[in-house]
Structures are given as C-alpha cells and as structure tokens.
Design a protein around this motif. Structure first.
Motif, PDB file in Angstrom:
ATOM      1  N   VAL A 123       0.921  -0.905   0.061  1.00  0.00           N
ATOM      2  CA  VAL A 123      -0.011   0.307   0.436  1.00  0.00           C
ATOM      3  C   VAL A 123       1.277   1.197  -0.387  1.00  0.00           C
ATOM      4  O   VAL A 123       1.727   1.054   0.713  1.00  0.00           O
ATOM      5  CB  VAL A 123      -0.717   0.041   1.137  1.00  0.00           C
ATOM      6  CG1 VAL A 123      -1.765   1.221   0.954  1.00  0.00           C
ATOM      7  CG2 VAL A 123      -1.162  -1.374   1.212  1.00  0.00           C
ATOM      8  N   SER A 124       0.407   2.143  -0.851  1.00  0.00           N
ATOM      9  CA  SER A 124       1.582   3.795  -0.904  1.00  0.00           C
ATOM     10  C   SER A 124       0.248   4.588  -0.467  1.00  0.00           C
ATOM     11  O   SER A 124       1.000   5.585   0.105  1.00  0.00           O
ATOM     12  CB  SER A 124       1.615   4.017  -1.647  1.00  0.00           C
ATOM     13  OG  SER A 124       1.339   4.132  -3.348  1.00  0.00           O
ATOM     14  N   ALA A 125      -1.271   4.087  -1.328  1.00  0.00           N
ATOM     15  CA  ALA A 125      -1.973   5.171  -0.245  1.00  0.00           C
ATOM     16  C   ALA A 125      -2.777   5.760  -0.781  1.00  0.00           C
ATOM     17  O   ALA A 125      -3.434   4.453  -1.851  1.00  0.00           O
ATOM     18  CB  ALA A 125      -0.891   6.601  -1.065  1.00  0.00           C
ATOM     19  N   GLY A 126      -4.206   5.664   0.292  1.00  0.00           N
ATOM     20  CA  GLY A 126      -5.447   5.504  -0.656  1.00  0.00           C
ATOM     21  C   GLY A 126      -6.316   4.792   0.911  1.00  0.00           C
ATOM     22  O   GLY A 126      -5.902   3.660   1.545  1.00  0.00           O
ATOM     23  N   GLN A 127      -7.394   4.087  -0.172  1.00  0.00           N
ATOM     24  CA  GLN A 127      -8.016   2.869   0.937  1.00  0.00           C
ATOM     25  C   GLN A 127      -7.033   1.133   0.329  1.00  0.00           C
ATOM     26  O   GLN A 127      -7.147   1.459  -0.669  1.00  0.00           O
ATOM     27  CB  GLN A 127      -9.247   2.798  -0.040  1.00  0.00           C
ATOM     28  CG  GLN A 127     -10.335   2.278   0.855  1.00  0.00           C
ATOM     29  CD  GLN A 127     -10.799   2.674   1.755  1.00  0.00           C
ATOM     30  OE1 GLN A 127     -11.356   3.959   2.078  1.00  0.00           O
ATOM     31  NE2 GLN A 127     -11.180   2.006   3.025  1.00  0.00           N
ATOM     32  N   VAL A 128      -7.578   1.072   1.564  1.00  0.00           N
ATOM     33  CA  VAL A 128      -6.702  -0.372   1.491  1.00  0.00           C
ATOM     34  C   VAL A 128      -7.675  -1.669   1.041  1.00  0.00           C
ATOM     35  O   VAL A 128      -9.379  -2.055   2.074  1.00  0.00           O
ATOM     36  CB  VAL A 128      -5.766  -0.674   2.969  1.00  0.00           C
ATOM     37  CG1 VAL A 128      -5.374  -1.888   2.798  1.00  0.00           C
ATOM     38  CG2 VAL A 128      -4.867   0.589   3.313  1.00  0.00           C
ATOM     39  N   ASN A 129      -7.310  -1.895   0.136  1.00  0.00           N
ATOM     40  CA  ASN A 129      -8.979  -3.073  -0.729  1.00  0.00           C
ATOM     41  C   ASN A 129      -8.430  -4.370  -0.471  1.00  0.00           C
ATOM     42  O   ASN A 129      -6.711  -5.070  -0.238  1.00  0.00           O
ATOM     43  CB  ASN A 129      -8.481  -3.541  -2.192  1.00  0.00           C
ATOM     44  CG  ASN A 129      -8.816  -2.375  -2.373  1.00  0.00           C
ATOM     45  OD1 ASN A 129      -9.922  -1.756  -1.955  1.00  0.00           O
ATOM     46  ND2 ASN A 129      -8.522  -1.162  -3.480  1.00  0.00           N
ATOM     47  N   PHE A 130      -9.384  -4.870   1.290  1.00  0.00           N
ATOM     48  CA  PHE A 130      -8.387  -6.380   1.662  1.00  0.00           C
ATOM     49  C   PHE A 130      -9.531  -7.113   0.869  1.00  0.00           C
ATOM     50  O   PHE A 130     -10.310  -6.921   0.273  1.00  0.00           O
ATOM     51  CB  PHE A 130      -9.220  -6.337   3.163  1.00  0.00           C
ATOM     52  CG  PHE A 130      -8.717  -5.326   3.947  1.00  0.00           C
ATOM     53  CD1 PHE A 130      -7.465  -5.669   4.509  1.00  0.00           C
ATOM     54  CD2 PHE A 130      -9.362  -3.701   4.436  1.00  0.00           C
ATOM     55  CE1 PHE A 130      -6.613  -5.273   5.497  1.00  0.00           C
ATOM     56  CE2 PHE A 130      -7.883  -3.299   5.057  1.00  0.00           C
ATOM     57  CZ  PHE A 130      -7.172  -3.719   5.797  1.00  0.00           C
ATOM     58  N   PRO A 131      -9.206  -8.482   0.917  1.00  0.00           N
ATOM     59  CA  PRO A 131      -9.303  -9.432   0.391  1.00  0.00           C
ATOM     60  C   PRO A 131     -10.716  -9.640   0.958  1.00  0.00           C
ATOM     61  O   PRO A 131     -11.193  -9.315   1.990  1.00  0.00           O
ATOM     62  CB  PRO A 131      -8.703 -11.139   0.628  1.00  0.00           C
ATOM     63  CG  PRO A 131      -8.084 -10.610   1.535  1.00  0.00           C
ATOM     64  CD  PRO A 131      -7.988  -9.221   2.160  1.00  0.00           C
ATOM     65  N   ASP A 132     -12.297  -9.813  -0.012  1.00  0.00           N
ATOM     66  CA  ASP A 132     -13.343 -10.340   0.517  1.00  0.00           C
ATOM     67  C   ASP A 132     -13.442 -11.506   1.167  1.00  0.00           C
ATOM     68  O   ASP A 132     -13.648 -12.951   0.894  1.00  0.00           O
ATOM     69  CB  ASP A 132     -14.701 -10.365  -0.996  1.00  0.00           C
ATOM     70  CG  ASP A 132     -15.658 -10.599  -0.299  1.00  0.00           C
ATOM     71  OD1 ASP A 132     -16.461 -10.253   0.541  1.00  0.00           O
ATOM     72  OD2 ASP A 132     -16.558 -10.235  -1.083  1.00  0.00           O
TER      73      ASP A 132
END
Length: 131
Positions: free
Chosen positions: A92-101
C-alpha cells in the motif's frame, strides 16, 4: 509505502483502512507510524489498536513500514483466507486499503422434488390391501 501482512482472526469487527504517508487510519482512528526510525521496530501491542497483532512487529526497513493487521474472517469464509498457505501481504502506498472479500459464500439452493399426491378415490383405501 507500507507492507501489510494479514493475520486471519475469527472476529466480526468491521474494518475500514486507509493510508496517507506514515499514517494509517483504521475505522477513523489515525495511527502515526512516523515515530519509528529506519531499522527499528515496535511491538504491535505498543500501538494500542486491536487490529494490530500483539506478537508481531511494526518496523521500518529501507523506508518501508512493515506491519501485521488482523483480517476479520467468519468460520465459513473461504479457506484461502481463513488458513492461507502463504501469508497475504498487501503493498500500500496511499489511499483506501482493499482487503480480500472474506464474506462466506452463499449456501447452495437445493430444489426439492415435487411430490404429487395420489387421488384417494383412485387408490380406494389409500393403497391398502386386504390380507
């Protein structure tokens, strides 16, 4: 830049995470990790947030922050998230972190056969025979 290792945990906590620079925001709580100098580490328990794994470290190596967060899973979440063969690591560099569903799959819909009732008049006595 952060490398976030995910630790599956059987909890039902909602989790929303974003990153800006050295600050990670978890469910609205800003956690400033800029206090960790290059080559040093801090126990996850010292962060004071339930999503950080206590026995893992938050450390900075070559300018990258490494940390481990709990990944909420359900008892019937997909196996690849409940018990991954390799650690799941997010860059992750920036922004919203997208976790696995980790949402459990919907149970299969089973069509039951239609049982037709026999006509009582045709069967006479319901199919019984006199001995």
């Amino acid at each position: 830049m952060m490398k976030i290792k995910l630790w599956p945990d059987l909890v039902d906590w909602p989790m929303e995470v974003s990153v800006v620079g050295d600050v990670i925001t978890i469910n609205g709580e800003d956690i400033d990790l800029s206090v960790i100098p290059e080559g040093f580490r801090l126990p996850g328990s010292a962060v004071g947030n339930k999503f950080f794994v206590e026995d893992e470290y938050v450390e900075r190596l070559n300018g990258v922050l490494y940390l481990t967060l709990r990944l909420p899973v359900d008892w019937n979440s997909p196996e690849k998230y409940r018990n991954p063969p390799e650690p799941i690591i997010l860059d992750v560099s920036a922004g919203q972190v997208n976790f696995p569903d980790t949402t459990p799959p919907a149970p299969p819909v089973v069509e039951l056969p239609v049982i037709e009732e026999s006509n009582q008049e045709e069967a006479g006595n319901g199919g019984l025979e006199q001995a």
